[in-house]
Design an enzyme around this catalytic site. Structure first.
Site, PDB file in Angstrom:
ATOM      1  N   PHE A 150       5.102  -4.279  -0.319  1.00 34.07           N
ATOM      2  CA  PHE A 150       3.696  -4.068   0.008  1.00 34.07           C
ATOM      3  C   PHE A 150       3.220  -2.845  -0.749  1.00 34.07           C
ATOM      4  CE2 PHE A 150       0.112  -2.194   2.178  1.00 34.07           C
ATOM      5  CZ  PHE A 150      -0.736  -3.282   2.283  1.00 34.07           C
ATOM      6  N   ASP A 235       7.086   4.025  -5.119  1.00 30.90           N
ATOM      7  CA  ASP A 235       5.895   4.019  -4.275  1.00 30.90           C
ATOM      8  C   ASP A 235       6.239   4.765  -2.988  1.00 30.90           C
ATOM      9  OD1 ASP A 235       3.881   3.519  -2.467  1.00 30.90           O
ATOM     10  OD2 ASP A 235       3.618   1.427  -3.017  1.00 30.90           O
ATOM     11  N   LYS A 264      -2.111   8.417   1.142  1.00 28.74           N
ATOM     12  CA  LYS A 264      -2.130   8.551   2.592  1.00 28.74           C
ATOM     13  C   LYS A 264      -2.081  10.009   3.052  1.00 28.74           C
ATOM     14  CE  LYS A 264      -0.571   3.880   3.628  1.00 28.74           C
ATOM     15  NZ  LYS A 264      -1.894   3.371   3.983  1.00 28.74           N
TER      16      LYS A 264
END
Length: 413
Positions: A150, A235, A264
């Site tokens: 994801f 990531d 984030k």
């Protein structure tokens, strides 16, 4: 329409949800809670009921809601200048980028806004590096990705997703990606050819249920990428910046990628901030006009991001996540066999596989919400715990106690 005399807390929540859903596209399926304020690890809804936030906005709120250090940085910058665009320089971007580069042990930063933008940027950089440095023939570059990944939901990113919800009816898809099983270094090595420019991997797969690969996997990825002259792109958008008990999840196994993708928590839960961080021999392939963002590197984002980096530089938050994380995993592990099939993760990040014969993950989340605990499900019967790193130990214990009580109720039938 309810009157003041007959309005109940449930009416207030229902009306707030209706007001939102009447005009907002239904691309999410949120729990039936309407947050009005928040502080630390706790949020308060429109009726005044408090909930322990154990999702932390998918790790975007690692340092807690309304963190005073981050709010002070934002307020100070709000009174000065918030946006210039990259058409001009600003006095906040340089210091922020230098501090972030130092934190990563790299020398160059590409500032963006969202995590998906960081991933898209990393893909473009890898392709340009492949053509301009490695010598791959034009339009032949390929990137190796992992099953169960994801990385976001843009058109290019969903092109290499195996999530049907993310892909259905959004084609045609972007070519240039090869999928191999996550955690299988041999399959990765076999998939690489002369046109491979990068391997894109989550050190821990978050959306798949906080899946941790074998300890030897990431070191093997590093070794393979080095041997085959392929970029290793990590990531760390969810796993990085203290969440796993280290600055980066890669640190847990002593691995340094060529490019970090960050987001984030880099914005402290205040503004969207993301970045690609690497060395100039890779990021230097970008030339003026080839990539950009109006808001990327803006003064407000840079001021907040710099404050985040300064907080992480102390090591305090990494240590706290490590210590409390050990307690979290120990206590969750005690529930295996009592409605829990397995627990996996690192630091203050855990995927809990609920016995599907008892309930779905969504049902458990709704029962926990009724008890004042907010978590989110993923992939059927798996729920994720990712409380802010500032959570108190007593609150952490209370959270697990509520899960144990829900499981006991479900078993009692």
């Amino acid at each position: 329409m309810t009157t003041a005399a007959t309005t109940t807390p449930s009416d207030v929540v229902a009306e707030a949800i209706h007001a939102e859903e009447a005009v907002v596209a239904h691309n999410y399926h949120p729990l039936a809670v309407v947050v009005a304020s928040a502080d630390g690890a706790w949020v308060t809804d429109v009726t005044g009921k408090r909930y322990l936030d154990c999702l932390a906005a998918y790790s975007a709120v690692n340092f807690g809601h309304s963190n005073p250090i981050l709010l002070a940085a934002a307020r100070e910058q709000l009174d000065r200048v918030t946006l210039t665009s990259r058409a001009f320089h600003n006095d906040q971007l340089g210091p922020f980028a230098q501090a972030l580069a130092d934190l990563c042990g790299k020398d160059t930063v590409l500032p963006m806004n969202t995590g998906a933008e960081a991933v898209e940027s990393g893909i473009k950089i890898a392709r340009a590096w492949g053509y301009r440095v490695k010598g791959v023939a034009r339009d032949r570059a390929n990137i190796i990705v992992m099953a169960g990944n994801f990385h976001g939901r843009t058109t290019t990113i969903i092109s290499f997703s195996d999530d049907d919800d993310a892909r259905a009816d959004f084609g045609p898809f972007t070519p240039g990606f090869r999928t191999v099983p996550y955690g299988d270094a041999d399959a990765l090595a076999a998939a690489i050819d002369d046109d491979t420019v990068a391997v894109l991997v989550e050190p821990i797969q978050g959306e798949s249920g906080v899946v941790v690969p074998p300890a030897a996997y990431l070191p093997a990825v590093r070794e393979i990428c080095t041997a085959r002259n392929v970029l290793f792109i990590a990531d760390e958008i969810q796993s990085g910046l203290g969440r796993t008990g280290a600055t980066f999840a890669c640190d847990l196994v002593g691995v340094v990628p060529d490019l970090y993708l960050l987001g984030k928590a880099l914005g402290g839960g205040i503004v969207p901030v993301s970045a690609v961080v690497g060395n100039s021999d890779i990021l230097g392939v970008l030339r003026p006009g080839q990539h950009g963002s109006t808001f990327g590197g803006n003064p407000l984002a840079s001021a907040v991001g710099h404050a985040v980096v300064r907080m992480l530089a102390s090591g305090e938050y990494q240590k706290r996540a490590r210590v409390l994380g050990a307690r979290l995993h120990r206590r969750l592990g005690d529930l295996v066999g009592s409605g829990v099939l397995d627990v996996h993760g690192a630091g203050l990040w855990a995927g809990v596989d609920i016995d599907p014969s008892l309930a779905t993950g969504r049902e458990v989340c709704e029962l926990l919400m009724a008890r004042g605990v907010l978590v989110k499900d993923t992939h059927g019967s798996t729920i994720r715990f990712a409380p802010p790193i500032v959570i108190e130990e007593s609150d952490l214990d209370w959270m697990v106690d509520q899960l144990a009580a829900v499981l006991e109720e479900l078993r009692a039938g």
